[in-house]
Design an enzyme around this catalytic site. Sequence first.
Site, short mmCIF file in Angstrom:
data_model
loop_
_atom_site.label_atom_id
_atom_site.label_comp_id
_atom_site.label_asym_id
_atom_site.label_seq_id
_atom_site.Cartn_x
_atom_site.Cartn_y
_atom_site.Cartn_z
N GLU A 250 29.78 46.37 32.98
CA GLU A 250 28.96 46.01 32.73
C GLU A 250 27.02 46.01 32.53
O GLU A 250 26.40 47.33 31.47
CB GLU A 250 28.48 44.51 31.27
N HIS B 91 34.98 33.73 25.41
CA HIS B 91 35.30 35.14 24.39
C HIS B 91 35.06 34.23 23.32
O HIS B 91 35.77 35.80 22.31
CB HIS B 91 36.91 35.65 24.27
C1 TPP Z 1 33.77 40.76 32.18
C2 TPP Z 1 33.90 40.74 31.56
N1 TPP Z 1 34.66 42.25 30.82
C3 TPP Z 1 35.73 43.17 30.50
C4 TPP Z 1 36.25 41.86 29.70
C5 TPP Z 1 37.53 42.16 29.03
N2 TPP Z 1 38.63 42.39 29.86
C6 TPP Z 1 40.04 41.48 29.68
S1 TPP Z 1 40.87 42.05 30.77
C7 TPP Z 1 40.07 43.42 31.38
C8 TPP Z 1 41.49 44.14 32.29
C9 TPP Z 1 41.69 43.71 33.44
O1 TPP Z 1 42.06 44.99 34.42
P1 TPP Z 1 42.20 44.28 35.97
O2 TPP Z 1 41.32 43.72 36.41
O3 TPP Z 1 42.68 45.28 36.86
O4 TPP Z 1 43.82 43.06 35.65
P2 TPP Z 1 44.81 43.10 34.89
O5 TPP Z 1 44.82 43.10 33.89
O6 TPP Z 1 44.77 44.83 35.08
O7 TPP Z 1 45.29 42.24 35.55
C10 TPP Z 1 39.25 43.14 31.01
C11 TPP Z 1 38.37 45.35 30.03
C12 TPP Z 1 36.20 40.37 30.39
N3 TPP Z 1 37.61 40.28 30.03
N4 TPP Z 1 35.03 40.04 30.96
#
Ligand code: TPP
Lengths: 332, 332, 323, 323
Positions: free
Chosen positions: A67, A136
């Site tokens: 972000e 959220h």
């Molecule tokens: C600070 C923040 N930015 C964006 C999100 C939205 N979000 C939730 S899960 C996710 C993807 C996370 O990817 P990864 O770290 O690879 O974990 P995975 O879901 O693949 O287990 C995002 C962008 C969030 N929850 N928190």
Amino acid sequence: MAEAQPKPRELPYVAAITEGVRTVMQEQPDAFVAGEDVAEAGGVYGYYNGILNEFGPDRVFDTPISEEGIVGLGVGAAATGCRPIIDVMFMDFMGECMDEIANQLAKMRYMFGGRATLPVTILSMAGAGASLAAQHSQSLEAWICHLPGLKVVMACTPYDAKGLIISAARDDNPVIVVLNKMSLALMGPVPEESYTVPIGEANVVRSGSNYTIISFGRMVHEALAAATQLEKLGIDAEVIDLRSLQPLDSDAIVASVKKTHRAMIVHEAVRFGGFGGEVTAQIQELAFDYLDAPVARVGAPFSPVPFSPVLEATYVPNADRIVAEAKRQLGL
Amino acid sequence: MAEAQPKPRELPYVAAITEGVRTVMQEQPDAFVAGEDVAEAGGVYGYYNGILNEFGPDRVFDTPISEEGIVGLGVGAAATGCRPIIDVMFMDFMGECMDEIANQLAKMRYMFGGRATLPVTILSMAGAGASLAAQHSQSLEAWICHLPGLKVVMACTPYDAKGLIISAARDDNPVIVVLNKMSLALMGPVPEESYTVPIGEANVVRSGSNYTIISFGRMVHEALAAATQLEKLGIDAEVIDLRSLQPLDSDAIVASVKKTHRAMIVHEAVRFGGFGGEVTAQIQELAFDYLDAPVARVGAPFSPVPFSPVLEATYVPNADRIVAEAKRQLGL
Amino acid sequence: MSSEITDDILLDIHRRMVRIRTFEERAGKMMEDGKIPGALHLYVGQEAIASGVMVHLSNEDYITSTHRGHGHLIAKGGEFTYMFAELYGKATGYCKGKGGSMHISNLELGMLGANGIVGGGPPIAMGAAFSCKFRKTSNVSISFFGDGASNEGAFHEAANMAALYKLPCVFICENNGYGEYTPQANHQAIVDVADRAPGYGMPGVVVDGMDPIAVYEAAGEAIARAREGGGPTLLECKTYRYYDHVGVRGMGLSYRTDEEVEQWQLKDPIVNFEARLAEQGLLSPEAAQAVHDEAQQEVDTGIEFAETSPNPDPAAVTEDVYA
Amino acid sequence: MSSEITDDILLDIHRRMVRIRTFEERAGKMMEDGKIPGALHLYVGQEAIASGVMVHLSNEDYITSTHRGHGHLIAKGGEFTYMFAELYGKATGYCKGKGGSMHISNLELGMLGANGIVGGGPPIAMGAAFSCKFRKTSNVSISFFGDGASNEGAFHEAANMAALYKLPCVFICENNGYGEYTPQANHQAIVDVADRAPGYGMPGVVVDGMDPIAVYEAAGEAIARAREGGGPTLLECKTYRYYDHVGVRGMGLSYRTDEEVEQWQLKDPIVNFEARLAEQGLLSPEAAQAVHDEAQQEVDTGIEFAETSPNPDPAAVTEDVYA
Ligand SMILES: Cc1ncc(C[n+]2csc(CCOP(=O)(O)OP(=O)(O)O)c2C)c(N)n1
Ligand SMILES: Cc1ncc(C[n+]2csc(CCOP(=O)(O)OP(=O)(O)O)c2C)c(N)n1
Ligand SMILES: [Mg+2]
Ligand SMILES: [Mg+2]
């Protein structure tokens, strides 16, 4: 006899957002859209659907989950001639980029003696009600309204969503457009052509004679529902949708309160320290002698947003709580 | 005839901070101090001088320039049995760690159903007046007072600095202690022994009969100076130092206003959206019928903090501006 | 080093994996049935990681988790009753219904919470590792995080601090190839997240995250190093999530092909591990079935518990904010 | 590659270094004399970096700077008049007195600001690099930052994004061995910040930051790669600041020894470069002196301009907030 008007086109809020973004992208060759999952996925709430297809990957692209980097991208690009549309998926994530927002984006122009222009539009989703719990569901507009250099608007109808996005993108200042995740399916008339909703002008969404409810974001709909209930108690409430929190349309607020003599401010954010304090303070500063009762404030109680639907239902303000508070305020 | 009292020991504000930290470190074996340049350098304002020497590098250590990591260190350590004292050098840098503060530190206990305890004390330096410009001069208490789960205190005297730090560190909740960089040389009595200044209790620093000035942080001194000037106008001002913004001592405020019927809130932060809105809203909610005039608010104008001393002098509220605003408010 | 693994450990890992899978399948179903509100991020496909790591840990060792946190809590000893109750938002849940899936936690088990903030875990895990060192225990703290999370500044700061202070910390990247719907190639210009380790001054290791023994061994080494004062490790486990980013079928986007999913399912950590254990004569089909049945039973009991548990008292909404 | 350097370039670099040094020495003096308010972070000792880099750039190329930003602005073409006026807080300053030392900037020169936030620059530089690419120019964007700043999450996020999008960006770490009073060994467990580059998928290069030609060459290569679409580089320049973190004598802390300072001063970028140019017959002592005199003259004029300039009108305090 009046001619039959064709029924205006209706769109859901989510599609109105899309149309606002699409219009901006058509009108402004220097605009681009950047954010997490905004391109290929069309946004986690789908409001960028089709934008990538129409404008291509040079102008619409996914970012890493960064972000601070994303907002920084917007700051650097805007200072050098672009007009970025930056998506901060959930408003709760603003903590991750608050330095970029508060110390760079909001202040760069001033620190540079007016010699920088930052036409950045940030879109972000606020609001509780979807059982998404403490990280959220927040409404954090109080943070960003306290920051000179930013403009802040909140859209509660499809019409306003499209119009405010277009206004924000045309503005040469950073504008944060706060959207609401519980309103995505809400239908409403949306002209097909490009139009703007002026930033800095409140909207009297219901006129009334002896009570003023000031609100913004999704709570405007609860205020309207409350107004219908209040009618039965002989209260004829005017409902004002601020739409723009920064700049604030103090004139509209004061004009209404001078007419009605009683006022309430309603927002979804935590009541303590919320934007309602500013509104209340201004009312009593500017219309003290007109007030027949203290300005009432309705907001969330002093806790993080709970997960359990039972708790969340208690937490989020609604029409019933507005009515109850009005009764308490007026001794009814 | 009263016996001559020995003159109480006086210390500068900066040394009172040090003594507060030292007392905590002596009393609480699980306490440690972490932050940028807090150990070897003793802090950029010197208020950790001697702490490293006395308590050693296991309990007092320098961190990288990583505000999010530093506050995260505090969260993780506190949840697992430590009592961290975390230094966020300038309050302006809270944007860099706002996620840790707002989404982790403030909310963890609640999100975990009360099954976590986070005795973190954060010290941070606020305030303008040193020509440090837009990113080293802010007062951002409005951000953190809007966050359930945190406590927020501000110290304007050496006595309070020491006592509030000790209270904060004994508290099992996260407490942010906001300090003021322009007060470092301010002298005042400070007992040598350990003592606390209760969190949640305002301090009536001057009693008066027909006007109430509510303030906190450095502005308390300006309020006191203003009270002296106001005396000549026949205004006998009571000055309340809130000391604790969260929880807020609404009772003390209301009691004073019910007595004086006229009130003003003064803070250094930008007026629009500042904590003064909350205070004003509460006064009119809780003492509406006692008010003879609208509550006045004095704060910084709507701009970032300017660098130039000439501009900064105009920017930062002071006694003269308080007096002028009181005259305007009261039509004098 | 696989000679170090006792039969008990192998069976333990197996049971943990089966418990996770069984829980998650049912959780997904209950969400689709509308019984579980909010967002559910399922761990199915990644079971080998939580299981292979957690057998090394006691309740005094800490972990931080992600939005995809059920598997971590289960492998750490989470009980299905309190877990389902939490997902249902009931008063009997681990968090009294206040946290839900994204904040499920239990400090008594050393589980410092799922986290709704991507990258929220690493700084907290680093802080807990500091605490282990500060309090002179020999415990460790593990941060699980995704490939997507490795791009958050919070990870960077935590990793640097852990290495600087030589903290008993292990950073375990569960690289499932996607951050939400964005493939890794569209969120970073590297293939191995472990390549970031040298930049912090810590070892970086890549293992097959579908192979519980590979995970077990690599984690064992990293954890032993941490316990002995050797500092942190960045351990990357290549893995895959079978279901969508959120829920089961999620938003129905076509960001990955069915073939890709099927290819990864050929490496299924449970199926393959069961075959291996059977081959080694350690786990007969009947014994394996018994483990599944037991987990199924535990799930049924958990659902029953959750469904019959009371909702929180609305008045509780403002409780638990302060100590 | 030093054969590529023309005599003009060598003399240009020399003049830039002298201009910086001369400006900074006087700025420090004026601060000590109480003429310049606020905090002043002097660039003395690090001149080779700004100078060796900036000769590659035009006004359409962008840079972001740090709290230690005078040198960058001077090397980018900053005029002493407006600079001193800004440090004095005068209405005629580059920022009309609103920014001061920590926010000194001039967009017409492509200088996107000093920054009071450590790590504030890299994301903005990355954004400007994106802009160069988006607008299909062949310009580049350079982020200067310190060893201490390399531990901020903002650097991490910016570096990853620049590499991902192959942006025309160069990250130049001015490693002067300290973040404020904390030596590098106490803020990171690595010796070369450039070791972080592979973790983003970009080249990492270390050069002697006291040698303007080494900087010139390495920067030239990185900038050329950036212009040609080859993506970013992390270029680390080992350097030293002669004066205290802030001001000249600063807080008078003993966090480093006099010997250490003296050792580094033996590598002085200007003294040694002048000797080298003299040896090559490029710069006679008289010619060198003329450069110094000219800079001195420029400083005198600048100070005169600043001292006789008007203060901002107090009413200007709320101007320039919005466009
Ligand atoms: C600070 C923040 N930015 C964006 C999100 C939205 N979000 C939730 S899960 C996710 C993807 C996370 O990817 P990864 O770290 O690879 O974990 P995975 O879901 O693949 O287990 C995002 C962008 C969030 N929850 N928190
Ligand atoms: C976000 C933030 N944290 C802390 C500071 C305080 N601070 C100012 S300069 C500095 C040291 C920076 O070190 P480095 O990046 O190595 O640059 P140098 O001063 O050595 O040129 C610190 C900690 C700041 N200005 N901003
Ligand atoms: Mg992933
Ligand atoms: Mg440095």
